[in-house]
Motif scaffolding. Structure first.
Motif, mmCIF file in Angstrom:
data_model
loop_
_atom_site.group_PDB
_atom_site.id
_atom_site.type_symbol
_atom_site.label_atom_id
_atom_site.label_comp_id
_atom_site.label_asym_id
_atom_site.label_seq_id
_atom_site.Cartn_x
_atom_site.Cartn_y
_atom_site.Cartn_z
ATOM 1 N N TRP A 1 0.832 -1.203 0.000
ATOM 2 C CA TRP A 1 0.000 0.000 0.000
ATOM 3 C C TRP A 1 0.865 1.251 0.000
ATOM 4 N N ASP A 2 0.365 2.260 -0.682
ATOM 5 C CA ASP A 2 1.024 3.560 -0.778
ATOM 6 C C ASP A 2 0.219 4.598 -0.018
ATOM 7 N N SER A 3 -1.102 4.555 -0.180
ATOM 8 C CA SER A 3 -1.964 5.462 0.572
ATOM 9 C C SER A 3 -3.336 4.833 0.756
ATOM 10 N N LEU A 4 -3.962 5.227 1.861
ATOM 11 C CA LEU A 4 -5.307 4.758 2.181
ATOM 12 C C LEU A 4 -6.132 5.964 2.598
ATOM 13 N N GLU A 5 -7.325 6.067 2.065
ATOM 14 C CA GLU A 5 -8.253 7.141 2.434
ATOM 15 C C GLU A 5 -9.601 6.518 2.744
ATOM 16 N N SER A 6 -10.179 6.939 3.862
ATOM 17 C CA SER A 6 -11.504 6.437 4.201
ATOM 18 C C SER A 6 -12.256 7.493 4.998
ATOM 19 N N PRO A 7 -13.404 7.930 4.497
ATOM 20 C CA PRO A 7 -14.189 8.920 5.243
ATOM 21 C C PRO A 7 -14.648 8.394 6.605
ATOM 22 N N GLU A 8 -14.731 7.080 6.740
ATOM 23 C CA GLU A 8 -15.134 6.461 8.007
ATOM 24 C C GLU A 8 -13.951 6.231 8.938
ATOM 25 N N GLY A 9 -12.748 6.391 8.419
ATOM 26 C CA GLY A 9 -11.543 6.142 9.194
ATOM 27 C C GLY A 9 -10.802 4.926 8.668
ATOM 28 N N VAL A 10 -9.499 5.064 8.535
ATOM 29 C CA VAL A 10 -8.647 3.964 8.096
ATOM 30 C C VAL A 10 -8.657 2.897 9.190
ATOM 31 N N PRO A 11 -8.765 1.624 8.824
ATOM 32 C CA PRO A 11 -8.747 0.575 9.849
ATOM 33 C C PRO A 11 -7.485 0.680 10.710
ATOM 34 N N SER A 12 -7.673 0.662 12.006
ATOM 35 C CA SER A 12 -6.539 0.827 12.918
ATOM 36 C C SER A 12 -5.520 -0.298 12.777
ATOM 37 N N SER A 13 -5.955 -1.438 12.280
ATOM 38 C CA SER A 13 -5.047 -2.570 12.114
ATOM 39 C C SER A 13 -3.965 -2.319 11.060
ATOM 40 N N ILE A 14 -4.166 -1.342 10.202
ATOM 41 C CA ILE A 14 -3.182 -1.010 9.170
ATOM 42 C C ILE A 14 -2.183 0.026 9.681
ATOM 43 N N ILE A 15 -2.616 0.860 10.597
ATOM 44 C CA ILE A 15 -1.777 1.953 11.097
ATOM 45 C C ILE A 15 -0.690 1.377 11.996
ATOM 46 N N PRO A 16 0.585 1.734 11.735
ATOM 47 C CA PRO A 16 1.659 1.235 12.609
ATOM 48 C C PRO A 16 1.357 1.541 14.077
ATOM 49 N N SER A 17 1.651 0.603 14.953
ATOM 50 C CA SER A 17 1.228 0.686 16.356
ATOM 51 C C SER A 17 1.710 1.950 17.063
ATOM 52 N N LYS A 18 2.908 2.384 16.800
ATOM 53 C CA LYS A 18 3.430 3.586 17.456
ATOM 54 C C LYS A 18 2.664 4.841 17.012
ATOM 55 N N ILE A 19 2.309 4.888 15.738
ATOM 56 C CA ILE A 19 1.525 6.018 15.220
ATOM 57 C C ILE A 19 0.115 5.953 15.781
ATOM 58 N N ARG A 20 -0.468 4.765 15.799
ATOM 59 C CA ARG A 20 -1.820 4.581 16.342
ATOM 60 C C ARG A 20 -1.865 5.011 17.815
ATOM 61 N N ALA A 21 -0.839 4.648 18.587
ATOM 62 C CA ALA A 21 -0.781 5.017 20.004
ATOM 63 C C ALA A 21 -0.671 6.530 20.165
#
Length: 151
Positions: free
Chosen positions: A85-105
């Motif tokens: 993946w290069d980019s993800l866009e979602s008006p509902e929110g990108v699934p948190s499972s894709i976001i690196p854990s440190k960024i998600r935190a």
């Protein structure tokens, strides 16, 4: 002089044909989901199983290609030629499972009421840019996932 003009016109004609053939290779076309690289299909099936695919595009750029998957709810995922993946866009929110854990935190701790609506890898600057639902942009180091700056 006449020979130079003929050569110049011939050269321009050949260059025109070359550029025309390059334009023919720079096109987008609809493809089947099954024609995506396996890495891309796995990501979609794992993280977007509850969404319906509207269309899949293959973009043949000069010496490169990429893929884009569009979902019926407005979500869009862009993939590199290798299927990552290069980019993800979602008006509902990108699934948190894709976001690196440190960024998600970091987002959860500092912006608990916001969703990540866009996440994009910038390979040249080695950054990951995150856009929140409040339209804040956060830029993280792609290797360490540490915050670099806010826009």
């Amino acid at each position: 002089m006449r020979t130079k003009n003929i050569l110049l016109v011939s050269l321009l004609a050949v260059l025109g044909l070359v550029f025309q053939s390059c334009d023919d290779k720079n096109d987008e076309k609809n493809i089947q989901f099954a024609d995506l690289p396996s890495v891309s299909k796995t990501l979609v099936n794992t993280h977007f199983a509850d969404k319906k695919v509207a269309s899949v595009m293959k973009d043949n750029e000069f010496m490169d290609k990429s893929y884009t998957v569009f979902f019926t709810d407005g979500t869009k995922v862009e993939f590199e030629k290798n299927g990552e993946w290069d980019s993800l866009e979602s008006p509902e929110g990108v699934p948190s499972s894709i976001i690196p854990s440190k960024i998600r935190a970091y987002v959860t701790e500092n912006y608990p009421d916001e969703k990540v609506i866009t996440i994009e890898r910038d390979q040249s600057d080695k950054e990951i840019e995150v856009e929140l639902s409040n339209r804040f942009d956060l830029i993280f180091d792609a290797t360490t996932h540490e915050l670099k700056k806010m826009d």
